[in-house]
Scaffold this active site. Structure first.
Site, short mmCIF file in Angstrom:
data_model
loop_
_atom_site.label_atom_id
_atom_site.label_comp_id
_atom_site.label_asym_id
_atom_site.label_seq_id
_atom_site.Cartn_x
_atom_site.Cartn_y
_atom_site.Cartn_z
N ARG A 78 0.82 -1.21 0.00
CA ARG A 78 0.00 0.00 0.00
C ARG A 78 0.86 1.26 0.00
O ARG A 78 1.88 1.33 0.67
CB ARG A 78 -0.90 0.02 1.24
N VAL A 79 0.38 2.23 -0.74
CA VAL A 79 1.05 3.53 -0.74
C VAL A 79 0.23 4.56 0.04
O VAL A 79 0.61 5.70 0.17
CB VAL A 79 1.28 4.06 -2.17
N ASP A 80 -0.94 4.11 0.55
CA ASP A 80 -1.77 5.04 1.32
C ASP A 80 -1.67 4.67 2.80
O ASP A 80 -0.82 3.88 3.19
CB ASP A 80 -3.22 4.99 0.84
N ASP A 81 -2.53 5.24 3.62
CA ASP A 81 -2.45 4.98 5.06
C ASP A 81 -3.25 3.75 5.46
O ASP A 81 -4.08 3.81 6.36
CB ASP A 81 -2.90 6.22 5.83
N VAL A 82 -3.03 2.68 4.74
CA VAL A 82 -3.68 1.43 5.09
C VAL A 82 -2.60 0.44 5.48
O VAL A 82 -1.59 0.31 4.80
CB VAL A 82 -4.50 0.88 3.90
#
Ligand code: WTA
Length: 661
Positions: A527-531
């Site tokens: 993941r590149v997001d806040d997951v």
């Protein structure tokens, strides 16, 4: 390892498998793939002939995923009418397969098992459907399902589909608050649950959790709780009952007629919601519809597992996740598969349980997650080698990147080098496999999900949104719609557009990073997001932070992922307490904060580490610098980089001095 000490990096399809496979060469895969992109009408039109349609489609596909050209809308098989449950069950019974086993159910304890044939499943689906109808559930109504992995779980999902109701399965490991949040969002009148369940040695009182959830605000839509008496886990006399609301399954379902009406629904009729974590806010209700989902789940199941009638399939995922939707309830049943449904955990009573089950039922197609593979690998080969496993032909993995070491162990020790490994990349939102080997056609590389499935056109974008041609890495996106794609976020189309289509115009944004190698193979980087991906489960950092801040002692929290040998990633929380707290505070504070997260989300979101932070590293404008926190959490403080932009650089020293306290 080869004689010169190097690991094999590419594995051809096993010859026996390839000889009989649905797609048996790379050229054939490429031919089909090219056709699926060039002529989707012909490609999907032919595949769709294999299903039952009350009314055929007029148009195969119509979509706009470019927000600069108007609202996002995705439609497949326009004008068609069909029914998921009919295609999953009735169709096979009518074709004379009523005696075929649908489920070999294997309970938590070794001596618990039962089988359900397609005819028995049909009867049960109809009975549950009739019960739901009797309670006023109708086409378009929401039903929340909070059940463990017993055959009644897929049966209840199918009962909803049969009458056109929209199911929302909540993983029976989520807390009362999580369950309540999902109920508040979808407003069902009926919740289906059990008295309890045992997971390994641990009993869990599910009905009690439902009661707690329904005592919370926003859940007053629920007028009926249908409770399956799962007495082998928790007997009925131990369960509190609310008169007028609660009913025992065993009292009201078996007496229902075994025939029920089928609601023929439009192709884009909603079939289910499944809540999943994103980078911001509360979990969102990913909405899937009917015809495209059916064709996508069924077709991937057939080709990716190379399924044929003689197979016994087993997916260890719970129906509370998308994998259990598409590859327990729907995909396999659309293909009239016989499958194992397992209630327990892979390490109970010991780490050989899975392989004992494989031998017991001659499982040929097996599907699990890297986290399970790594934990079984850590337990030792002797748990594997005590079984024969000679029936295995395809071994699948899903949920997180698989490290090459675990891949090789899966291939060599579990599969004895005879089975094909399929590393399947996809998401709750995609509904079905997206990037994956086909076992008879695509040579595998350990750690790579390889090549796109039919109809899927991925791309990799750089920071500026430009497509990376040839080898390179960046953000993984998809360039066009595919049949089983999500259609919206329930009740929030704006958030749907924002999350998936406004990041890069004209593309579906996956939230994952990926690399393409010189052979065109895709390697998912995570993941590149806040997951955070804990044991293959998506947890939003924002969710955990808001749970922590929900505790009266916690003033501020920042949560980051840390790599973990078995779980892939774990949750690492930096916590600032209110007022003039001394650091470290008493041990009870840590326990209370952890309990708070478990209460708000569930045990899967338990932080591995709470790191006390009298203050957090922030820029002068007040933004938390997560990059620095990630480095500290991963013990890479030698790579902190420039910290001079911090409002107060001394914060870092203080944080380091509190590590492990
Ligand atoms: C990750 C699960 C690497 C990825 C089906 C994705 C994977 C998220 C793989 C979706 C894989 C899933 N290799 N990463 N084979 N499969 N992922 O929605 O980060 O629970 O975005 O769906 O899991 O998780 P979800």
């Amino acid at each position: 390892m080869s004689a010169n000490g190097e690991y094999q990096t590419s594995y051809d399809p096993p010859k026996d498998l390839q000889a009989q496979a649905h797609v048996n060469s790379l050229d054939e895969y490429k031919r089909m793939y090219d056709q699926s992109l060039k002529d989707p009408e012909a490609f999907w039109g032919k595949i769709a002939e294999d299903f039952y349609w009350k009314k055929k489609w007029d148009v195969i596909e119509k979509h706009n995923i470019d927000t600069s050209k108007g609202p996002v809308s995705i439609e497949w098989f326009l004008g068609a009418q069909t029914n998921l449950a009919y295609n999953a069950v009735d169709r096979h019974v009518e074709a004379g397969m009523g005696d075929r086993v649908a489920f070999f159910w294997e309970g938590n304890d070794v001596d618990q098992s039962r089988t359900v044939t397609y005819k028995q499943l049909q009867d049960q689906v109809c009975q549950v459907a009739n019960f739901l109808l009797s309670k006023g559930v109708k086409k378009g109504s929401d039903v929340t399902i909070y059940l463990p992995m017993i055959p009644e779980l897929p049966a209840t999902m199918l009962a909803c589909a049969r009458i056109g109701a929209v199911h929302s399965v909540v993983f029976a490991g989520f807390s009362a608050e999580s369950l309540a949040g999902r109920i508040e969002d979808s407003r069902p009148s009926v919740v289906v649950t059990t008295s309890g369940v045992k997971r390994g040695a641990k009993p869990i009182e599910l009905k009690k959790i439902v009661d707690e959830a329904l005592a919370l605000p926003g859940t007053d839509s629920v007028t009926t709780v249908l409770v399956y008496d799962h007495s082998i886990a928790l007997p009925r006399n131990k369960v509190a009952f609310t008169e007028g609301r609660d009913v025992w399954w065993q009292d009201v379902v078996p007496g229902q007629p075994t025939e029920a009406p089928i609601e023929w629904v439009d192709a884009e009729h909603p079939s289910f919601k499944l809540y999943t974590s994103g980078s911001t806010g509360k979990p969102k209700g990913v909405l899937h519809t009917t015809a495209g989902y059916m064709v996508g789940a069924a077709t991937t199941f057939k080709y990716v597992f190379d399924h044929r009638a003689s197979d016994v399939y087993w997916c260890t995922a719970d129906c509370g996740w998308i994998t259990g939707h598409s590859y327990v309830t729907y995909g396999p049943l659309f293909n009239a598969a016989s499958q194992v449904v397992f209630e327990g955990v892979p390490t109970y009573p010991d780490a050989g349980r899975c392989w004992d089950i494989v031998d017991k039922y001659n499982v040929s197609l097996f599907y699990t997650a890297p986290t399970a593979i790594r934990s079984l690998m850590a337990a030792g080969d002797e748990f594997v080698t005590r079984s024969k496993r000679s029936s295995l032909r395809v071994l699948g993995t899903v949920g997180e990147p698989i490290n090459p070491e675990a891949w090789r162990w899966y291939n060599e020790v579990v599969g004895g080098g005879r089975a094909a490994i399929v590393d399947t990349w996809w998401q709750t939102e995609t509904g079905a496999h997206m990037i994956t080997p086909l076992p008879g056609a695509i040579p595998a590389k350990p750690g790579s999900a390889t090549l796109p499935f039919f109809g899927v056109e991925p791309a990799i974008l750089d920071e500026s949104g430009k497509e990376v041609e040839g080898p390179g890495q960046g953000y993984l996106v998809v360039k066009r719609s595919w049949p089983s794609m999500l259609r919206t976020i329930a009740g929030d189309h704006a958030r749907f557009e924002q999350t998936y289509f406004n990041v890069y115009k004209g593309y579906y944004f996956t939230g994952d990073g990926a690399r393409r190698d010189e052979d065109g193979y895709i390697w998912i980087l995570g993941r590149v997001d806040d997951v955070i991906n804990v044991s293959g489960h998506r947890i939003g950092t924002a969710e955990v932070e808001s749970a922590l801040v929900g505790h009266h002692l916690c003033a501020e929290a920042a949560v980051v992922p840390v790599e973990h040998a078995i779980k892939g990633q774990v949750i690492y929380a930096f916590v600032t307490l209110y007022g003039d707290a001394t650091y470290p505070p008493p041990e009870e504070t840590r326990k209370a904060l952890i309990a708070q997260v478990r209460k708000a989300i569930g045990p899967i979101a338990t932080p591995d580490v709470i790191h006390w932070a009298p203050s957090l590293p922030k820029t002068r404008s007040g933004k938390i610098m997560r990059r620095i926190l990630r480095k500290i959490a991963s013990r890479e403080e030698d790579q902190l980089g420039d910290i001079s932009t911090l409002a107060d650089p001394s914060v870092v020293e203080t944080l380091l001095s509190l590590r492990g306290k």
